[in-house]
Design a protein around this motif. Structure first.
Motif, PDB file in Angstrom:
ATOM      1  N   SER A 109       0.838  -1.204   0.000  1.00  0.00           N
ATOM      2  CA  SER A 109       0.000   0.000   0.000  1.00  0.00           C
ATOM      3  C   SER A 109       0.873   1.254   0.000  1.00  0.00           C
ATOM      4  CB  SER A 109      -0.919   0.007   1.215  1.00  0.00           C
ATOM      5  OG  SER A 109      -1.739   1.158   1.206  1.00  0.00           O
ATOM      6  N   PHE A 110       0.480   2.237  -0.812  1.00  0.00           N
ATOM      7  CA  PHE A 110       1.116   3.547  -0.753  1.00  0.00           C
ATOM      8  C   PHE A 110       0.016   4.595  -0.835  1.00  0.00           C
ATOM      9  CE2 PHE A 110       1.011   2.412  -5.236  1.00  0.00           C
ATOM     10  CZ  PHE A 110       0.620   3.566  -5.873  1.00  0.00           C
ATOM     11  N   GLN A 111       0.290   5.762  -0.276  1.00  0.00           N
ATOM     12  CA  GLN A 111      -0.707   6.822  -0.194  1.00  0.00           C
ATOM     13  C   GLN A 111      -0.126   8.142  -0.696  1.00  0.00           C
ATOM     14  OE1 GLN A 111      -3.853   6.251   0.549  1.00  0.00           O
ATOM     15  NE2 GLN A 111      -3.525   4.105   1.121  1.00  0.00           N
ATOM     16  N   LEU A 112      -0.977   8.921  -1.352  1.00  0.00           N
ATOM     17  CA  LEU A 112      -0.601  10.225  -1.868  1.00  0.00           C
ATOM     18  C   LEU A 112      -1.100  11.310  -0.919  1.00  0.00           C
ATOM     19  CD1 LEU A 112      -1.717   9.684  -5.584  1.00  0.00           C
ATOM     20  CD2 LEU A 112       0.435   9.006  -4.508  1.00  0.00           C
ATOM     21  N   ASP A 113      -0.220  12.233  -0.582  1.00  0.00           N
ATOM     22  CA  ASP A 113      -0.581  13.362   0.272  1.00  0.00           C
ATOM     23  C   ASP A 113      -0.869  14.570  -0.615  1.00  0.00           C
ATOM     24  OD1 ASP A 113      -0.851  15.370   2.117  1.00  0.00           O
ATOM     25  OD2 ASP A 113       1.287  15.475   2.621  1.00  0.00           O
TER      26      ASP A 113
END
Length: 302
Positions: free
Chosen positions: A143-147
């Motif tokens: 999982s990766f998330q964009l800020d």
């Protein structure tokens, strides 16, 4: 949470992976990895209206509204397939080289970001579907998330026991936070509190870190084999879905994360999707010897 309904997926066997929502048409997109298919579920009619076949272990799905394009990432051959419009008609694709996985849509930049291979993030232009570049990583990204506020990408690297932070515009590394636990697969971003939530499988724990410097703020036990994690901003809650057959619901009280309930689901039902616009948590339950594969819809209370 209250179980509202179950939507049968039909003849779907094996593992179910990630999901996305086509908000314009109120449809749920389900990556049926073990079945080599993607199902399109009409959430208003609560039924499967289409199944895309001929895929190769679809893992990640993402719908990009400005170009009306569905992206499907395939693990077995590393391909990224494009599907356009109301009927999700095949519109080509690109070869990423192996193990194409999670997909994130960066609406503000007009980008589509895909994790793949032994350690890469591919960045595509949403308008042209052309690859703009690659961000090298130390290991395969989960999982990766964009800020959207800070222009950063936070990436779980379980094989490297780390969370990596990158500048989303340049792709340059900004930080590397070593993790002292194993299996950091699930991640969620809490912009309201400037925090990153990371869930571990070994041992099953949820840890909360500052987005500023990576310092740990809190840790709490979770259910086992966790795979997805979501923030309910409206209720200041966290939802964690686990393959052990539960959803854990946590209350956020300052720096304290308190478990409110542990809700039974089904063994192997570890992937989920929280849709704030619908105010529903959607759980993907794979087929068993007694039950067909289905999407379980939970309504948060109150």
């Amino acid at each position: 949470m209250q179980l509202e309904t179950k939507i049968p997926l039909g003849e779907v066997r094996g593992r179910i992976d990630h999901m996305a929502v086509d908000q314009k048409r109120l449809r749920l997109i389900v990556a049926e990895l073990g079945n080599d298919t993607v199902s399109i579920v009409d959430l208003a009619r609560r039924s499967v209206i289409q199944r895309i076949t001929g895929l190769k272990e679809p893992q990640g799905v993402g719908y990009e509204p400005s170009s009306d394009t569905l992206y499907v990432a395939n693990a077995r051959d590393g391909s990224l397939k494009f599907f356009k419009g109301e009927a999700y008609e095949a519109a080509g694709g690109i070869d990423l080289g192996g193990d194409a996985d999670n997909i994130r849509i960066d609406a503000s930049a007009g980008h589509v970001v895909i994790g793949y291979g032994e350690g890469r993030l591919a960045v595509l232009d949403a308008a042209t579907r052309k690859r703009l570049g690659n961000i090298p990583l130390k290991a395969h990204p989960e999982s990766f998330q964009l800020d959207p506020d800070g222009g950063r990408i936070f990436v779980n690297l379980p094989d490297a026991h780390a969370v990596a932070v990158f500048d989303s515009a340049s792709g340059k590394p900004l930080a590397n936070w070593p993790m002292d636990k194993g299996g950091n697969f699930a991640m969620a971003i809490d912009n309201d509190r400037n925090r990153i939530l990371v869930a571990f499988r070994r041992p099953p724990e949820l840890s909360v870190f500052s987005m500023v410097d990576g310092k740990r703020i809190a840790t709490v036990d979770t259910c086992g084999d966790i795979d997805d994690l979501f923030i309910d901003r409206k209720r200041s809650r966290v939802y964690a879905s686990c393959g052990s057959g539960f959803v854990d619901v946590f209350e956020i009280d300052g720096a304290v994360y308190r478990r409110l309930s542990r809700i039974p689901t089904a063994s192997g039902a570890r992937t989920s999707f929280f849709a704030p616009e619908l105010d529903r948590l959607l759980i993907a339950a794979r087929a068993t010897s007694t039950e067909p594969a289905a999407i379980w819809i939970f309504r948060p209370l109150p």
